[in-house]
Motif scaffolding. Structure first.
Motif, PDB file in Angstrom:
ATOM      1  N   ALA A 104     -69.699 -26.676 -39.075  1.00  0.00           N
ATOM      2  CA  ALA A 104     -69.232 -28.200 -38.904  1.00  0.00           C
ATOM      3  C   ALA A 104     -68.589 -28.516 -37.583  1.00  0.00           C
ATOM      4  O   ALA A 104     -68.535 -29.469 -37.211  1.00  0.00           O
ATOM      5  N   ASN A 105     -67.532 -27.562 -37.184  1.00  0.00           N
ATOM      6  CA  ASN A 105     -66.550 -27.971 -36.176  1.00  0.00           C
ATOM      7  C   ASN A 105     -67.404 -27.627 -34.859  1.00  0.00           C
ATOM      8  O   ASN A 105     -66.308 -28.040 -33.715  1.00  0.00           O
ATOM      9  N   LEU A 106     -68.414 -27.140 -34.851  1.00  0.00           N
ATOM     10  CA  LEU A 106     -69.321 -27.124 -33.543  1.00  0.00           C
ATOM     11  C   LEU A 106     -68.579 -26.119 -32.516  1.00  0.00           C
ATOM     12  O   LEU A 106     -68.653 -26.576 -31.303  1.00  0.00           O
ATOM     13  N   SER A 107     -67.939 -24.964 -33.012  1.00  0.00           N
ATOM     14  CA  SER A 107     -67.272 -24.201 -32.239  1.00  0.00           C
ATOM     15  C   SER A 107     -68.167 -23.446 -31.384  1.00  0.00           C
ATOM     16  O   SER A 107     -68.018 -22.776 -30.300  1.00  0.00           O
ATOM     17  N   THR A 108     -69.365 -23.299 -31.961  1.00  0.00           N
ATOM     18  CA  THR A 108     -70.603 -22.722 -31.308  1.00  0.00           C
ATOM     19  C   THR A 108     -71.670 -23.862 -31.198  1.00  0.00           C
ATOM     20  O   THR A 108     -72.075 -24.534 -32.349  1.00  0.00           O
ATOM     21  N   LEU A 109     -72.330 -24.446 -30.226  1.00  0.00           N
ATOM     22  CA  LEU A 109     -73.119 -25.506 -30.217  1.00  0.00           C
ATOM     23  C   LEU A 109     -74.737 -25.030 -30.127  1.00  0.00           C
ATOM     24  O   LEU A 109     -74.888 -24.039 -29.611  1.00  0.00           O
ATOM     25  N   LEU A 110     -75.399 -25.633 -31.067  1.00  0.00           N
ATOM     26  CA  LEU A 110     -76.854 -25.121 -31.227  1.00  0.00           C
ATOM     27  C   LEU A 110     -77.763 -26.307 -31.124  1.00  0.00           C
ATOM     28  O   LEU A 110     -77.260 -27.278 -31.394  1.00  0.00           O
ATOM     29  N   MET A 111     -78.890 -26.057 -30.911  1.00  0.00           N
ATOM     30  CA  MET A 111     -79.859 -27.091 -30.991  1.00  0.00           C
ATOM     31  C   MET A 111     -80.523 -27.256 -32.291  1.00  0.00           C
ATOM     32  O   MET A 111     -80.483 -26.114 -33.267  1.00  0.00           O
ATOM     33  N   GLY A 112     -81.324 -28.249 -32.659  1.00  0.00           N
ATOM     34  CA  GLY A 112     -81.983 -28.459 -33.900  1.00  0.00           C
ATOM     35  C   GLY A 112     -83.438 -27.446 -33.868  1.00  0.00           C
ATOM     36  O   GLY A 112     -83.979 -27.403 -32.806  1.00  0.00           O
ATOM     37  N   GLY A 113     -83.337 -26.906 -35.009  1.00  0.00           N
ATOM     38  CA  GLY A 113     -84.901 -26.098 -35.097  1.00  0.00           C
ATOM     39  C   GLY A 113     -86.342 -26.844 -35.177  1.00  0.00           C
ATOM     40  O   GLY A 113     -86.259 -27.992 -35.758  1.00  0.00           O
ATOM     41  N   GLY A 114     -87.319 -26.212 -34.967  1.00  0.00           N
ATOM     42  CA  GLY A 114     -88.454 -26.943 -34.866  1.00  0.00           C
ATOM     43  C   GLY A 114     -89.204 -26.848 -36.299  1.00  0.00           C
ATOM     44  O   GLY A 114     -88.962 -26.323 -37.042  1.00  0.00           O
ATOM     45  N   GLY A 115     -89.767 -27.857 -36.208  1.00  0.00           N
ATOM     46  CA  GLY A 115     -90.633 -28.107 -37.549  1.00  0.00           C
ATOM     47  C   GLY A 115     -91.890 -27.254 -37.680  1.00  0.00           C
ATOM     48  O   GLY A 115     -92.544 -26.976 -36.438  1.00  0.00           O
ATOM     49  N   GLY A 116     -92.425 -27.024 -38.818  1.00  0.00           N
ATOM     50  CA  GLY A 116     -93.595 -26.134 -38.796  1.00  0.00           C
ATOM     51  C   GLY A 116     -94.903 -26.793 -38.751  1.00  0.00           C
ATOM     52  O   GLY A 116     -94.779 -28.242 -39.007  1.00  0.00           O
ATOM     53  N   GLY A 117     -95.965 -26.264 -38.303  1.00  0.00           N
ATOM     54  CA  GLY A 117     -97.139 -26.938 -38.020  1.00  0.00           C
ATOM     55  C   GLY A 117     -97.999 -27.131 -39.455  1.00  0.00           C
ATOM     56  O   GLY A 117     -97.718 -26.100 -40.192  1.00  0.00           O
ATOM     57  N   GLY A 118     -98.833 -28.068 -39.430  1.00  0.00           N
ATOM     58  CA  GLY A 118     -99.423 -28.166 -40.680  1.00  0.00           C
ATOM     59  C   GLY A 118    -100.506 -27.466 -40.900  1.00  0.00           C
ATOM     60  O   GLY A 118    -101.094 -26.661 -39.809  1.00  0.00           O
ATOM     61  N   GLY A 119    -101.199 -26.956 -41.971  1.00  0.00           N
ATOM     62  CA  GLY A 119    -102.131 -26.124 -42.166  1.00  0.00           C
ATOM     63  C   GLY A 119    -103.562 -26.752 -41.775  1.00  0.00           C
ATOM     64  O   GLY A 119    -103.668 -27.985 -41.920  1.00  0.00           O
ATOM     65  N   GLY A 120    -104.496 -25.945 -41.399  1.00  0.00           N
ATOM     66  CA  GLY A 120    -105.877 -26.412 -40.961  1.00  0.00           C
ATOM     67  C   GLY A 120    -106.759 -26.642 -42.102  1.00  0.00           C
ATOM     68  O   GLY A 120    -106.295 -25.855 -43.283  1.00  0.00           O
ATOM     69  N   ILE A 121    -107.854 -27.357 -42.084  1.00  0.00           N
ATOM     70  CA  ILE A 121    -108.916 -27.396 -43.122  1.00  0.00           C
ATOM     71  C   ILE A 121    -110.147 -27.081 -42.213  1.00  0.00           C
ATOM     72  O   ILE A 121    -110.391 -27.015 -41.072  1.00  0.00           O
ATOM     73  N   ASN A 122    -111.251 -27.165 -43.016  1.00  0.00           N
ATOM     74  CA  ASN A 122    -112.622 -26.836 -42.631  1.00  0.00           C
ATOM     75  C   ASN A 122    -112.813 -27.782 -41.180  1.00  0.00           C
ATOM     76  O   ASN A 122    -113.236 -29.031 -41.637  1.00  0.00           O
ATOM     77  N   GLY A 123    -112.890 -26.866 -40.295  1.00  0.00           N
ATOM     78  CA  GLY A 123    -113.109 -27.831 -39.094  1.00  0.00           C
ATOM     79  C   GLY A 123    -112.083 -28.980 -38.554  1.00  0.00           C
ATOM     80  O   GLY A 123    -112.652 -29.696 -37.559  1.00  0.00           O
ATOM     81  N   ALA A 124    -110.973 -28.878 -38.919  1.00  0.00           N
ATOM     82  CA  ALA A 124    -109.980 -29.733 -38.401  1.00  0.00           C
ATOM     83  C   ALA A 124    -108.329 -29.045 -38.275  1.00  0.00           C
ATOM     84  O   ALA A 124    -108.366 -28.340 -39.014  1.00  0.00           O
ATOM     85  N   LEU A 125    -107.873 -29.501 -37.584  1.00  0.00           N
ATOM     86  CA  LEU A 125    -106.370 -28.850 -37.177  1.00  0.00           C
ATOM     87  C   LEU A 125    -105.331 -29.489 -37.916  1.00  0.00           C
ATOM     88  O   LEU A 125    -105.347 -30.731 -38.250  1.00  0.00           O
ATOM     89  N   GLY A 126    -104.428 -28.912 -38.081  1.00  0.00           N
ATOM     90  CA  GLY A 126    -103.172 -29.332 -38.627  1.00  0.00           C
ATOM     91  C   GLY A 126    -102.391 -29.917 -37.365  1.00  0.00           C
ATOM     92  O   GLY A 126    -102.406 -29.497 -36.344  1.00  0.00           O
ATOM     93  N   GLY A 127    -101.504 -30.745 -37.853  1.00  0.00           N
ATOM     94  CA  GLY A 127    -100.399 -31.388 -36.886  1.00  0.00           C
ATOM     95  C   GLY A 127     -99.429 -30.551 -36.348  1.00  0.00           C
ATOM     96  O   GLY A 127     -98.892 -29.495 -37.171  1.00  0.00           O
ATOM     97  N   ALA A 128     -99.056 -30.644 -35.213  1.00  0.00           N
ATOM     98  CA  ALA A 128     -97.783 -29.711 -34.540  1.00  0.00           C
ATOM     99  C   ALA A 128     -96.469 -29.969 -35.330  1.00  0.00           C
ATOM    100  O   ALA A 128     -96.314 -31.490 -35.669  1.00  0.00           O
ATOM    101  N   GLY A 129     -95.723 -29.179 -35.501  1.00  0.00           N
ATOM    102  CA  GLY A 129     -94.242 -29.570 -35.772  1.00  0.00           C
ATOM    103  C   GLY A 129     -93.441 -30.287 -34.632  1.00  0.00           C
ATOM    104  O   GLY A 129     -93.745 -30.065 -33.508  1.00  0.00           O
ATOM    105  N   GLY A 130     -92.407 -30.996 -35.140  1.00  0.00           N
ATOM    106  CA  GLY A 130     -91.706 -31.727 -34.056  1.00  0.00           C
ATOM    107  C   GLY A 130     -90.522 -31.074 -33.532  1.00  0.00           C
ATOM    108  O   GLY A 130     -89.981 -29.829 -34.176  1.00  0.00           O
ATOM    109  N   THR A 131     -90.364 -31.153 -32.160  1.00  0.00           N
ATOM    110  CA  THR A 131     -89.344 -30.404 -31.491  1.00  0.00           C
ATOM    111  C   THR A 131     -87.888 -30.854 -32.188  1.00  0.00           C
ATOM    112  O   THR A 131     -87.561 -31.896 -32.282  1.00  0.00           O
TER     113      THR A 131
END
Length: 371
Positions: A135-162
């Protein structure tokens, strides 16, 4: 990552202007950071924005495959797994049965956990990332990326946010006017024809100044997590919020979202105050003839301060310093050309010492050297 930090006298950002940076790259390990240091004032009528500059989200699953994990502070490797990857959200699940729909990707984390992605036709969503850092940010880090959505028959899942990037502002004063903002949000997950991508985790903001103020007493700064993307099956999970630290003489900074970890800047007020610095790596000044520093003192007078440098102790080479105006930044230049080159090719220590009696508020900044 090594970050070059620019030094300014004052910084002003006009209305309608946005200051940003390159996003973090898992290939070069560069980017994602905005760091500004000023000896005077930083005035914000525009926006400093590190939203979506942090760890990348995972790719969506193709056809009938599981979505990829979001990346994080421990690893930029993204695998097609539903489990979370430390701060990164897990990918949404899938199934070879054509009538099953893919799950949504999990939200990335930082200050708080990311949410689990929504399920699709009994296919679970990816797990949300787990909070990390301090919490005191003695070490500065970036936010983690979101996970990608699962695909279905013939269609793509959405990409996770940065995830959100990092903003650090160091100055004598920081002022936010009515149109000024400081943001390091996680990006929204992408919509998918399968499961939606998880939102990125919020980033980090650290403010450090003698005085920090905002319009109506509010200093608007936020590190919100990104919302999950929609899908024809499960939606992506919400990204966790980031972290904010705000240090100033009052010890608080109202209006941040979430509430900041506040601290009161230590102000030395003892007789014979010494500001000592041990350098991380010795400086080779053998090819340079001058040193410049900026100082601010609450007490004026001739030879009231002493500046020193050395290879084994800061007292090896000293100069007396005159302060002409109280509570005003003044540049002081020292000629080091008379010091033997062998005695200034590995400078490891500096100090600024108050030679008077009574109390003093003393600051030193912007150490530079030139021919």
């Amino acid at each position: 990552m090594v970050q070059r930090i620019p030094h300014y006298s004052t910084v002003s950002l006009s209305t309608g202007t946005t200051l940003t940076a390159n996003a973090y790259s898992c290939a070069t390990f560069l980017g994602g950071v905005i760091f500004i240091r000023a000896t005077g004032a930083i005035t914000l009528d525009g926006t400093i924005n590190a939203s979506g500059l942090g760890f990348p989200g995972g790719a969506g699953g193709n056809s009938l495959s599981v979505g990829f994990q979001g990346t994080n502070h421990n690893s930029c490797t993204s695998n097609a797994l539903t489990v979370q990857s430390n701060g990164g959200g897990g990918g949404g699940d899938s199934n070879p049965v054509p009538t099953y729909n893919g799950g949504g990707g999990g939200g990335g984390a930082y200050g708080t956990n990311g949410d689990q992605g929504g399920s699709g036709s009994s296919m679970p969503g990816g797990a949300g990332g787990v909070a990390y850092g301090n919490a005191n940010l003695s070490t500065l880090l970036m936010g983690g990326g979101g996970g990608g959505g699962g695909g279905i028959n013939g269609a793509l899942g959405g990409a996770g946010g940065t995830g959100g990037g990092i903003i650090v502002l160091n100055a004598d004063s920081i002022t936010r006017n009515a149109t000024g903002y400081v943001r390091a949000h996680g990006n929204v997950g992408s919509n998918g024809s399968g499961g939606g991508g998880g939102g990125g985790g919020g980033g980090a903001i650290r403010l450090n100044a003698s005085t920090i103020s905002g319009t109506n007493g509010i200093f608007a700064s936020s590190v919100a997590g990104g919302t999950g993307g929609g899908g024809i099956s499960g939606s992506g999970g919400l990204g966790g919020v980031g972290r904010i630290r705000c240090d100033n003489s009052a010890g608080n900074c109202s209006g941040t979202s979430p509430a900041n970890n506040a601290g009161t800047l230590s102000t030395p007020t003892n007789t014979n105050v010494i500001l000592r610095r041990t350098l991380v790596a010795p400086l080779d000044l053998s090819l340079y003839g001058h040193i410049s520093i900026w100082i601010k003192s609450s007490v004026t007078g001739a030879n009231i301060l002493q500046f020193g440098i050395g290879e084994t102790a800061a007292t090896e080479n000293t100069w007396n310093v005159t302060v002409n105006a109280a509570d005003t930044w003044e540049e002081k230049v020292f000629d080091i050309s008379g010091i033997a080159t062998t005695a200034r090719d590995a400078i490891g220590y500096t100090h600024l010492k108050y030679l008077g009696t009574g109390n003093v508020i003393l600051r030193m900044n912007a150490f530079t050297y030139y021919e």
